[in-house]
Design an enzyme around this catalytic site. Structure first.
Site, mmCIF file in Angstrom:
data_model
loop_
_atom_site.group_PDB
_atom_site.id
_atom_site.type_symbol
_atom_site.label_atom_id
_atom_site.label_comp_id
_atom_site.label_asym_id
_atom_site.label_seq_id
_atom_site.Cartn_x
_atom_site.Cartn_y
_atom_site.Cartn_z
ATOM 1 N N THR A 48 -36.713 -1.398 21.330
ATOM 2 C CA THR A 48 -37.550 -1.452 19.779
ATOM 3 C C THR A 48 -38.407 -2.897 20.586
ATOM 4 O OG1 THR A 48 -35.593 0.022 18.797
ATOM 5 C CG2 THR A 48 -37.807 -1.530 18.098
ATOM 6 N N GLU B 227 -31.141 -1.943 9.692
ATOM 7 C CA GLU B 227 -32.175 -2.175 10.407
ATOM 8 C C GLU B 227 -32.623 -3.920 10.978
ATOM 9 O OE1 GLU B 227 -32.075 0.299 12.085
ATOM 10 O OE2 GLU B 227 -34.176 2.095 11.512
#
Lengths: 306, 306
Positions: free
Chosen positions: A181, A128
């Site tokens: 993001t 991630e």
């Protein structure tokens, strides 16, 4: 066992009120991965179908996560990873997380389960970090644990598995636009009004209570985000119209999935979830933006061997 | 029924992570009130023992709360209220709340229970507003509902009753200094860091989960306040020493009760709670400040008819 094929599901992070800590796991939609033990030591991504992603281990989310586990376990073998990517990267429903958690889950199975799910979460968070720049667990945790999860803390890592009401269904709409993001993070303020924070933590506490007592109506009332949504919804065309329509037709609540652009709604029962899907489909058809929608049960198992 | 005598308990608001929304109810320590139906219409405070508080209905917390109910119910009678005040006003363990909620609870009983507990909370909040300037419910709710409560929202008023682990005990130390609620509010910032808010709502969610699954260890880990305590603890001499000592000896957690100056600790089992009490008694004995301590079970009933 020399190889294993898994289904690694899409997930919804934040769940309106629980920015950075809450998440739930979707059914039906997810990546497939085939992982094979090799005599050659190391982690090798040998095939990626579906989307154009890097094959180099150190540049690939699944590769980096697998390496983190591999370097800790130091097994006397290597692993080949084939990724059949079904979740579009950047869709906001945990695409990188599915790759990351799928890789560590599968290798752990092939090694005879030396690690528990919290330890696997820690490894997958390395993937991630490659994808988003920060080691967050709010998509990894629901993918690995299934159902609803709460990241109590990341240092030390502490994941709580929450109960999932059995008639709960999710509807997702993915507008085919890009929301990075990093951009979705940058738009947020560093400081927030104390009074809004109080509203938010009262909703998080109430949501956890609603899941425990199976109270769908209360759950709906807690799906309210006074902090992040007002900023991030600006990045998603027609977000307000979708949310309004979903709730008018009977959804318990509706919000941004992760950092978007996907939008999720929760409903009691499949019939209502399908009505919600049809309704938001109609709303988005007028925007001229490509999109797709789907409806599924909450997946209480997480990653599955197939 | 023409008269009723009740015990109206002390309460702990905030519970570390749940500023303005969480609270729990104490046993043993509380006010006693005698309420009597009269032919003369109106609300009359006829006696107050224990502390010097106003007898005039409109100036008294119990009087104002009772009036709010009375004006809504419009009964064909009046009520006399005698207050035997045991909880010191300004102690931070819900003194005004005990008077306010006791008055409305008792009158509701004498009228044949026309109102539910949420409605009673709404009336009692009028008394809280007189005492502190704002209609908060975080002490009223646990006094009326018992156990742990979460104020989901005040507009509309929505109170959630949370489960109470059966071996949970509270220890209270009340340093005999004055901390005005208004001052304790004024010291707080209007804006807080988003990252601290995330920590706080993850703790609130985890605390609710811990209560549901009866997990004392997890409960202890959630009793952490990164937002309010750093400010308000400055108003309480030796707060840090008390907290450190309580946790070292085995308390699950320790924090400021309401806006202080009282400090609460939670422990698993009466034996541990008493050890915690003895420990913090020793710590505070060195400060030269008058104080008292007590230990009790969590009261899951709330106000009781005696």
């Amino acid at each position: 066992m020399k190889d294993i094929k898994i289904f690694s599901p899409a997930t919804v992070a934040n769940v309106s009120c629980g920015f950075d800590v809450l998440g739930f796991c979707l059914d039906t939609v997810g990546d497939e991965m085939l992982i094979r033990k090799t005599e050659n030591k190391g982690i090798f991504i040998t095939k990626i179908e579906g989307y154009d992603l890097p094959l180099k281990t150190e540049d690939n989310v699944a590769g980096v996560s697998a390496l983190a586990l591999y370097e800790d376990a130091k097994p006397n073998c290597g692993f080949e990873i084939e990724i059949y990517k079904k979740i579009k990267p950047g869709s906001g429903i945990g695409s990188s997380s599915a790759s990351a958690s799928g890789a560590v889950y599968a290798i752990n199975e092939l090694l005879g389960k030396p690690y528990n799910k919290t330890q696997l979460t820690r490894f997958a968070m390395k993937g991630e970090a490659l994808a988003s720049g920060s080691e967050h667990a709010d998509n990894i945790a629901p993918a690995l644990f299934g159902g609803f999860t709460l990241v109590k803390s990341t240092t030390p890592l502490d994941i709580l598995q929450l109960p999932t009401p059995s008639e709960l269904y999710a509807t997702i709409i993915h507008p085919q636009i890009e929301v990075k993001t990093s951009e979705a993070r940058a738009i947020l303020p560093n400081h927030i009004p104390l009074k809004d924070a109080i509203t938010q933590w009262s909703n998080v506490g109430s949501l956890v209570h609603a899941l425990h007592i199976n109270d769908y109506e209360l759950l709906g009332k807690t799906l309210n985000d006074v902090i992040v949504e007002p900023y991030r919804s600006q990045l998603i065309p027609s977000f307000d119209a979708v949310k309004k329509a979903a709730i008018s037709i009977g959804a318990l609540g509706c919000g941004i999935s992760g950092s978007g652009p996907s939008i999720f709604a929760l409903s009691k029962g499949q019939k209502m979830a399908t009505r919600v899907e049809n309704t938001i489909h109609d709303v988005y058809s007028k925007t001229g933006i490509d999109f797709y929608t789907f409806t599924c049960k909450i997946n209480t198992e997480g990653i599955k061997v197939i």
